[in-house]
Motif scaffolding. Structure first.
Motif, PDB file in Angstrom:
ATOM      1  N   PRO A 143       0.885  -1.157  -0.183  1.00  0.00           N
ATOM      2  CA  PRO A 143      -0.149  -0.148   0.039  1.00  0.00           C
ATOM      3  C   PRO A 143       0.790   1.284  -0.103  1.00  0.00           C
ATOM      4  CG  PRO A 143       0.281  -0.903   2.225  1.00  0.00           C
ATOM      5  CD  PRO A 143       0.723  -2.010   1.427  1.00  0.00           C
ATOM      6  N   ARG A 144       1.229   1.702  -1.178  1.00  0.00           N
ATOM      7  CA  ARG A 144       1.938   2.881  -1.371  1.00  0.00           C
ATOM      8  C   ARG A 144       1.586   4.182  -1.019  1.00  0.00           C
ATOM      9  NH1 ARG A 144       7.061   3.084  -4.044  1.00  0.00           N
ATOM     10  NH2 ARG A 144       7.832   5.425  -4.453  1.00  0.00           N
ATOM     11  N   HIS A 145      -0.022   4.464  -1.382  1.00  0.00           N
ATOM     12  CA  HIS A 145      -0.420   5.595  -1.153  1.00  0.00           C
ATOM     13  C   HIS A 145      -1.953   5.370  -0.578  1.00  0.00           C
ATOM     14  CE1 HIS A 145      -2.076   9.772  -2.661  1.00  0.00           C
ATOM     15  NE2 HIS A 145      -1.066   9.876  -1.527  1.00  0.00           N
ATOM     16  N   HIS A 146      -2.538   6.448  -0.127  1.00  0.00           N
ATOM     17  CA  HIS A 146      -3.949   6.484   0.067  1.00  0.00           C
ATOM     18  C   HIS A 146      -4.539   7.537   0.067  1.00  0.00           C
ATOM     19  CE1 HIS A 146      -2.371   6.504   4.255  1.00  0.00           C
ATOM     20  NE2 HIS A 146      -3.313   7.342   4.435  1.00  0.00           N
ATOM     21  N   LEU A 147      -5.837   7.681  -0.064  1.00  0.00           N
ATOM     22  CA  LEU A 147      -6.741   8.935   0.223  1.00  0.00           C
ATOM     23  C   LEU A 147      -8.073   8.871   0.696  1.00  0.00           C
ATOM     24  CD1 LEU A 147      -6.386  12.030  -1.070  1.00  0.00           C
ATOM     25  CD2 LEU A 147      -7.514  11.182  -2.932  1.00  0.00           C
ATOM     26  N   GLN A 148      -8.411   9.708   1.606  1.00  0.00           N
ATOM     27  CA  GLN A 148      -9.744   9.436   2.465  1.00  0.00           C
ATOM     28  C   GLN A 148     -10.682  10.483   1.458  1.00  0.00           C
ATOM     29  OE1 GLN A 148      -9.786  10.062   6.695  1.00  0.00           O
ATOM     30  NE2 GLN A 148     -12.178  10.053   6.654  1.00  0.00           N
ATOM     31  N   VAL A 149     -11.810   9.678   1.027  1.00  0.00           N
ATOM     32  CA  VAL A 149     -12.966  10.415   0.165  1.00  0.00           C
ATOM     33  C   VAL A 149     -14.287  10.091   1.178  1.00  0.00           C
ATOM     34  CG1 VAL A 149     -14.165  10.538  -1.852  1.00  0.00           C
ATOM     35  CG2 VAL A 149     -11.588   9.894  -1.625  1.00  0.00           C
ATOM     36  N   GLY A 150     -14.588  11.009   1.977  1.00  0.00           N
ATOM     37  CA  GLY A 150     -15.764  10.873   2.757  1.00  0.00           C
ATOM     38  C   GLY A 150     -15.541   9.789   3.898  1.00  0.00           C
ATOM     39  N   SER A 151     -16.423   8.823   3.727  1.00  0.00           N
ATOM     40  CA  SER A 151     -16.406   7.756   4.548  1.00  0.00           C
ATOM     41  C   SER A 151     -15.699   6.635   4.078  1.00  0.00           C
ATOM     42  CB  SER A 151     -17.749   7.352   5.187  1.00  0.00           C
ATOM     43  OG  SER A 151     -18.517   6.792   4.048  1.00  0.00           O
ATOM     44  N   ASP A 158     -15.125   2.521   9.751  1.00  0.00           N
ATOM     45  CA  ASP A 158     -16.180   2.284  10.683  1.00  0.00           C
ATOM     46  C   ASP A 158     -16.574   3.825  11.332  1.00  0.00           C
ATOM     47  OD1 ASP A 158     -16.655   1.729  13.983  1.00  0.00           O
ATOM     48  OD2 ASP A 158     -17.135   0.062  12.709  1.00  0.00           O
ATOM     49  N   ARG A 159     -17.716   3.887  11.734  1.00  0.00           N
ATOM     50  CA  ARG A 159     -18.073   5.215  12.259  1.00  0.00           C
ATOM     51  C   ARG A 159     -17.392   5.270  13.735  1.00  0.00           C
ATOM     52  NH1 ARG A 159     -24.340   6.059  10.757  1.00  0.00           N
ATOM     53  NH2 ARG A 159     -24.095   6.197   8.496  1.00  0.00           N
ATOM     54  N   GLN A 160     -17.147   4.207  14.436  1.00  0.00           N
ATOM     55  CA  GLN A 160     -16.821   4.455  15.987  1.00  0.00           C
ATOM     56  C   GLN A 160     -15.422   4.553  16.059  1.00  0.00           C
ATOM     57  OE1 GLN A 160     -19.094   4.569  18.534  1.00  0.00           O
ATOM     58  NE2 GLN A 160     -20.542   4.717  16.935  1.00  0.00           N
ATOM     59  N   GLY A 188     -12.957   4.351  13.499  1.00  0.00           N
ATOM     60  CA  GLY A 188     -12.343   4.906  12.234  1.00  0.00           C
ATOM     61  C   GLY A 188     -11.671   4.004  11.215  1.00  0.00           C
ATOM     62  N   LEU A 189     -11.496   2.738  11.550  1.00  0.00           N
ATOM     63  CA  LEU A 189     -10.977   1.587  10.910  1.00  0.00           C
ATOM     64  C   LEU A 189     -11.433   1.272   9.827  1.00  0.00           C
ATOM     65  CD1 LEU A 189     -10.254  -1.074  13.707  1.00  0.00           C
ATOM     66  CD2 LEU A 189      -8.738   0.620  12.777  1.00  0.00           C
ATOM     67  N   PRO A 190     -10.588   1.299   8.885  1.00  0.00           N
ATOM     68  CA  PRO A 190     -11.069   1.000   7.225  1.00  0.00           C
ATOM     69  C   PRO A 190     -11.229  -0.669   7.012  1.00  0.00           C
ATOM     70  CG  PRO A 190      -8.896   1.290   7.083  1.00  0.00           C
ATOM     71  CD  PRO A 190      -9.111   1.703   8.594  1.00  0.00           C
ATOM     72  N   SER A 191     -12.296  -0.831   7.974  1.00  0.00           N
ATOM     73  CA  SER A 191     -12.548  -2.685   7.825  1.00  0.00           C
ATOM     74  C   SER A 191     -13.510  -3.128   6.939  1.00  0.00           C
ATOM     75  CB  SER A 191     -13.021  -3.009   9.202  1.00  0.00           C
ATOM     76  OG  SER A 191     -13.960  -2.031   9.805  1.00  0.00           O
ATOM     77  N   LYS A 192     -14.246  -2.333   6.315  1.00  0.00           N
ATOM     78  CA  LYS A 192     -15.140  -2.803   5.146  1.00  0.00           C
ATOM     79  C   LYS A 192     -14.822  -2.553   3.857  1.00  0.00           C
ATOM     80  CE  LYS A 192     -18.691  -0.851   8.339  1.00  0.00           C
ATOM     81  NZ  LYS A 192     -19.685   0.114   8.445  1.00  0.00           N
ATOM     82  N   ARG A 193     -14.698  -3.743   3.133  1.00  0.00           N
ATOM     83  CA  ARG A 193     -14.380  -3.883   1.783  1.00  0.00           C
ATOM     84  C   ARG A 193     -15.428  -3.492   0.764  1.00  0.00           C
ATOM     85  NH1 ARG A 193     -10.975  -8.582  -1.479  1.00  0.00           N
ATOM     86  NH2 ARG A 193     -11.138  -7.601  -3.534  1.00  0.00           N
ATOM     87  N   LEU A 194     -15.476  -2.378   0.198  1.00  0.00           N
ATOM     88  CA  LEU A 194     -16.498  -1.943  -0.684  1.00  0.00           C
ATOM     89  C   LEU A 194     -16.463  -2.287  -2.029  1.00  0.00           C
ATOM     90  CD1 LEU A 194     -17.373   1.776   1.238  1.00  0.00           C
ATOM     91  CD2 LEU A 194     -18.446  -0.717   1.508  1.00  0.00           C
ATOM     92  N   GLY A 195     -15.248  -2.027  -2.461  1.00  0.00           N
ATOM     93  CA  GLY A 195     -14.945  -2.477  -3.950  1.00  0.00           C
ATOM     94  C   GLY A 195     -13.253  -2.498  -4.431  1.00  0.00           C
ATOM     95  N   SER A 196     -12.977  -2.924  -5.623  1.00  0.00           N
ATOM     96  CA  SER A 196     -11.938  -2.754  -6.117  1.00  0.00           C
ATOM     97  C   SER A 196     -11.463  -2.742  -7.597  1.00  0.00           C
ATOM     98  CB  SER A 196     -11.100  -4.392  -5.841  1.00  0.00           C
ATOM     99  OG  SER A 196      -9.908  -4.311  -6.188  1.00  0.00           O
ATOM    100  N   LEU A 197     -10.538  -1.872  -7.733  1.00  0.00           N
ATOM    101  CA  LEU A 197     -10.488  -1.451  -9.318  1.00  0.00           C
ATOM    102  C   LEU A 197      -8.872  -2.130  -9.785  1.00  0.00           C
ATOM    103  CD1 LEU A 197     -11.539   0.002 -11.703  1.00  0.00           C
ATOM    104  CD2 LEU A 197     -10.526   1.869 -10.991  1.00  0.00           C
ATOM    105  N   ALA A 198      -9.040  -2.462 -10.822  1.00  0.00           N
ATOM    106  CA  ALA A 198      -7.872  -3.170 -11.453  1.00  0.00           C
ATOM    107  C   ALA A 198      -6.971  -1.944 -12.250  1.00  0.00           C
ATOM    108  CB  ALA A 198      -7.910  -4.220 -12.357  1.00  0.00           C
ATOM    109  N   ILE A 199      -5.759  -1.573 -11.450  1.00  0.00           N
ATOM    110  CA  ILE A 199      -4.869  -0.405 -12.192  1.00  0.00           C
ATOM    111  C   ILE A 199      -3.622  -0.843 -11.905  1.00  0.00           C
ATOM    112  CG2 ILE A 199      -4.205   1.795 -11.647  1.00  0.00           C
ATOM    113  CD1 ILE A 199      -6.919   2.141 -12.853  1.00  0.00           C
TER     114      ILE A 199
END
Length: 342
Positions: free
Chosen positions: A288-296, A314-316, A318-329
């Motif tokens: 994981p070389r880079h990341h960017l927060q976008v809303g939640s 996570d609202r409580q 803040g852990l990014p523990s829910k996998r919402l999607g993936s894009l091949a790049i």
């Protein structure tokens, strides 16, 4: 609301498979590839001008910086020829709407300030004084300077990291040139990589080799000193795991650190300014070389698994523990938000 981004990555000259700068879009947590905006050789870092419809890319293996005019949300045009910077130029920052473009070069340690012309193209740079290793020992081989990032502080000064010399430098920007104000030595072997400034004035530096977050605070004269250092959890080991990007939550109460080798994003809360580890979550990819927060959501560029992951926060805690999607790049190394209205 849909949001659009530029994505840079390593091409074959940098050991990757990227073809250049791509445009992507996120809508309801779903990422979509909008195509190749412009061919480029290893645009490993992208910076957006705050006022002009222009972006800049560090063409790392070529040692050049390229300026691109934004024609549309998915199309760029080269704005003049790429200009020489230094060996392995790896980071760019625009120093305000009328300021220069600051370039950091990992290969030779150079820090440069490129004047920005009215159309966004770049003029001949002013080269900052070379770093002096605070840990140099007479009679021993010199350590290489490894400039890695620049940040514009709220004071208007510039701060840069030197991963090779285990130090940071604070600069005054004077008529387009960088004048050294202070060199801050950390511990030998820390390897300071990236940093963020908190609204309180505290600076948080992530160390690539030490695997810690170091907090710096300025006194009344503006001189910075180390005030704390925090490990990234019992499962993160210096020399085995390598922190990369550090970011500050928009609410300014949490820090996020992507850790290469460990395949996680570490979340730290801020207790009276001191970071405390709240936990970590898988980044769902490699390196994981880079990341960017976008809303939640957190977008994570996993360089070696060729994906950008969308992780729900996570609202409580803040852990990014829910996998919402993936894009091949291919070989993503940097995600930069497009500015609305361009």
């Amino acid at each position: 609301m849909d949001k659009k981004f530029w994505v840079g990555g390593y091409s074959p000259d940098g050991g990757g498979a990227s073809l250049g700068i791509r445009a992507v879009e996120i809508s309801n947590g779903v990422l979509r590839d909008l195509g190749l905006a412009h061919h480029a050789d290893s645009p490993s870092w992208i910076a957006t001008h705050p006022k002009l419809p222009v972006i800049y890319a560090a063409l790392e293996p070529r040692g050049e910086v390229a300026a691109y005019a934004i024609i549309d949300y998915d199309r760029l045009e080269l704005l003049g020829k790429p200009v020489p910077a230094g060996d392995l130029v790896c980071h760019l920052t625009v120093a305000g709407s009328a300021g220069p473009l600051i370039a950091s070069c990992y290969g030779d340690g150079r820090v440069l300030a490129f004047p920005v012309n009215p159309d966004g193209s770049l003029a001949k740079p002013a080269v900052a004084p070379a770093s002096k290793d605070p840990f140099a020992v007479p009679g021993h081989d010199a350590r290489a300077s490894r400039s890695h990032q620049s940040t514009v502080l709220r004071s208007g000064r510039i701060i840069t990291t030197d991963l090779g010399h285990d130090s940071l430098r604070v600069w005054d920007l004077d008529a387009g040139e960088l004048r050294l104000r202070q060199q801050i030595a950390l511990r030998k072997g820390d390897g300071p990589r990236h940093l963020v400034e908190h609204p309180s004035g505290l600076i948080y530096v992530v160390t690539e080799h030490g695997a810690e977050v170091v907090a710096l605070q300025a006194d009344l004269t503006g001189i910075y000193r180390e005030v704390s250092r925090t490990g990234l959890g019992e499962a993160i080991f210096a020399g085995e795991h390598f922190p990369a990007e550090i970011s500050l939550d928009p609410n300014t109460n949490r820090l996020y650190v992507g850790v290469r080798g460990a395949r996680v994003v570490v979340v730290l809360g801020l207790n009276a300014g001191r970071p405390l580890v709240l936990g970590s979550a898988p980044c769902e990819g490699e390196w994981p070389r880079h990341h960017l927060q976008v809303g939640s959501s957190l977008l994570v560029a996993n360089q070696l698994s060729n994906t950008i992951q969308v992780l729900g926060m996570d609202r409580q805690d803040g852990l990014p523990s829910k996998r919402l999607g993936s894009l091949a790049i291919d070989s993503p190394t940097c995600i930069a938000a497009q500015v609305a209205g361009r």
